[in-house]
Structures are given as structure tokens and as C-alpha cells.
Design an enzyme around this catalytic site. Structure first.
Site, PDB file in Angstrom:
ATOM      1  N   CYS A 163      49.675  49.994  29.249  1.00  0.00           N
ATOM      2  CA  CYS A 163      48.476  49.666  28.486  1.00  0.00           C
ATOM      3  C   CYS A 163      48.597  48.210  28.051  1.00  0.00           C
ATOM      4  O   CYS A 163      49.576  47.848  27.384  1.00  0.00           O
ATOM      5  CB  CYS A 163      48.373  50.579  27.253  1.00  0.00           C
ATOM      6  SG  CYS A 163      47.045  50.158  26.112  1.00  0.00           S
ATOM      7  N   CYS A 208      43.064  45.965  32.140  1.00  0.00           N
ATOM      8  CA  CYS A 208      43.233  47.256  31.473  1.00  0.00           C
ATOM      9  C   CYS A 208      43.592  48.263  32.546  1.00  0.00           C
ATOM     10  O   CYS A 208      43.004  48.255  33.641  1.00  0.00           O
ATOM     11  CB  CYS A 208      41.945  47.661  30.755  1.00  0.00           C
ATOM     12  SG  CYS A 208      41.962  49.352  30.082  1.00  0.00           S
TER      13      CYS A 208
END
Length: 255
Positions: A71, A181
């Protein structure tokens, strides 16, 4: 056989797991989705660091010898703290700005990421270091995480949402676009369709293969892998319902 822990705010980190497993198919994997708190993009640094700390403790208790923070937002918020507090290797995510800057033909690169990533010092330092003479156009992939978490990957609504964030980058001449992302690679087929309708030769960069190479390198340095044989073992965990996680996992396993 090494035990590799991987965590993300949701199911998007499975895009990173997919690349690691391709490179190292015989390891044991524990994947944790913090989907009760997804998305991380607008949450505070303190909250994200607290969650990362708790998840790390859980993964270590289950035998993780290396942890991948799959992440970008959590990497920016927490990886320095985790490295100080835990005696275990961590591999994080970083938007692939350098290869984008080296590969652009137009001199314009786009970065699609969460708001948290775009304002993080780790990203800003990388951008400023490697983009001299390059125009960088940034945009939040608004709604992208929610699309992936709801497994709405190919609908007309998905195309509209993707187009709304992608078109501003294309309009400013970006020919290379960084996916900042880990959820976003699951929308890559739609991004490619949208980009093909606007311009030719748009290149998207996913940093996950580079993460897989780094994991392999660390395992070799530590003398704990990669394994050359054995059946892979994958444990999926989530802070809320694991339904989406299981379904997306099944999709990537069928590729």
C-alpha cells in the site's frame, strides 16, 4: 520455504502478491486486508501507523519472516516507524516516478495515486529528485479503490469513473502514467481502453514487479529463500468480511 506477510488497506495489494507469487511460487504467504478501514487515502498518518503496527504484530505471530507493505499510503505513513520498532525486513511501495521520467517521450508523466500518497514526503522527495526537466501531472484516482473493493472492474460505470481521473493527465500530454496505488492495476484494462480512445502509445507503470525483485533479493541475502520446490501456501485474513478478498484472489489464481 520463507513465510512472507503482505498487507494493504484492502484487496488491492493482491496485485503485488500476484507479482511476488509469479517470481516465487513456492513460498508461504499470509495476506491481510484491513478492509474495515479501507481506504487509507484520507486517514491520518497516526491512524495508519497504528493499524500497520497492529497488523505487523499479527503477521509476525503467524511466522512472517519478511513483510511487504502493499500500500503506497501505508508505506509513506508507517514504514520508517515499523523498521525502527520491529526486527524484520520490510518492503514498501513507491510510485515508479524514476522509470517514468526516464521513459517518457513527450516529457510529461502522469501520476495516479491516493491523496495520502501525493502529499507524502517520500513521494515528493522522489518526484523532485528524478524529474528535473520533466512535467509531472498528478491526479487522485477518485473512486478507484471503491471500484476494486466492490469488484466492479469492467462496467460502463467503471469506465466513466476511470475516464474522469485519467483524461486530465492525457489532456496535458502525459505519455507515461504511474500507478501509485496497488488497487489501480486491477483497473488497467479499462485504463488502456480509455487511453487508446484518446491517444496512442500510452504506457502505464506498475511498481509491483520491482517489489517482487526486492523481496527475492532480501530473501537470498537472509538465506531463507526463495524456495525452488514445494506447494505454495496462502492464508487470507481480513478485518471485515473476506468475501471480496476471496473472490479477487480466485480471479488472479485463474489467470
Amino acid at each position: 520455504m520463507a513465510t512472507i506477510g503482505i498487507f494493504d488497506s484492502g484487496s488491492g495489494g493482491l496485485s503485488v502478491f500476484r507479482e511476488i507469487r509469479r517470481a516465487m511460487p513456492h513460498e508461504r504467504y499470509i495476506y491481510y486486508s484491513d478492509n474495515a478501514n479501507c481506504p487509507y487515502g484520507e486517514k491520518s498518518r497516526e491512524f495508519i501507523t497504528g493499524r500497520a503496527r497492529e497488523i505487523t504484530r499479527l503477521l509476525i505471530s503467524k511466522g512472517a519472516q519478511l513483510i511487504v507493505i502493499a500500500c503506497n499510503t501505508a508505506t509513506a505513513a508507517a514504514i520508517a516507524t515499523l523498521r525502527q520498532e520491529f526486527d524484520i525486513p520490510f518492503v514498501g511501495m513507491e510510485p515508479a516516478v524514476k522509470p517514468a521520467a526516464l521513459g517518457t517521450r513527450s516529457g510529461v508523466i502522469g501520476v495516479l495515486a491516493t491523496a495520502g500518497t501525493l502529499k507524502a514526503s517520500k513521494y515528493l522527495d522522489t518526484r523532485d529528485r528524478f524529474t528535473e526537466g520533466i512535467k509531472v501531472v498528478e491526479h487522485v484516482g477518485s473512486g478507484f479503490v471503491e471500484l476494486v473493493e466492490s469488484l466492479d472492474l469492467h462496467s460502463e460505470h467503471t469506465r466513466e469513473v476511470v475516464s474522469a481521473s485519467l483524461q486530465p493527465l492525457l489532456a496535458q500530454g502525459a505519455d507515461t502514467i504511474v500507478l501509485g496505488c496497488t488497487h489501480y492495476p486491477f483497473l488497467l484494462p479499462v485504463m488502456e481502453e480509455v487511453a487508446a480512445g484518446s491517444s496512442a502509445g500510452i504506457r502505464f507503470i506498475d511498481p509491483a514487479p520491482a517489489v517482487a525483485r526486492q523481496v527475492s533479493k532480501i530473501l537470498q541475502e537472509k538465506g531463507i529463500g526463495p524456495a525452488t520446490e514445494g506447494r505454495p501456501d496462502v492464508e487470507l485474513l481480513a478485518s471485515a468480511s473476506a468475501d471480496t478478498l476471496q473472490r479477487l484472489f480466485s480471479l488472479i489464481c485463474s489467470e
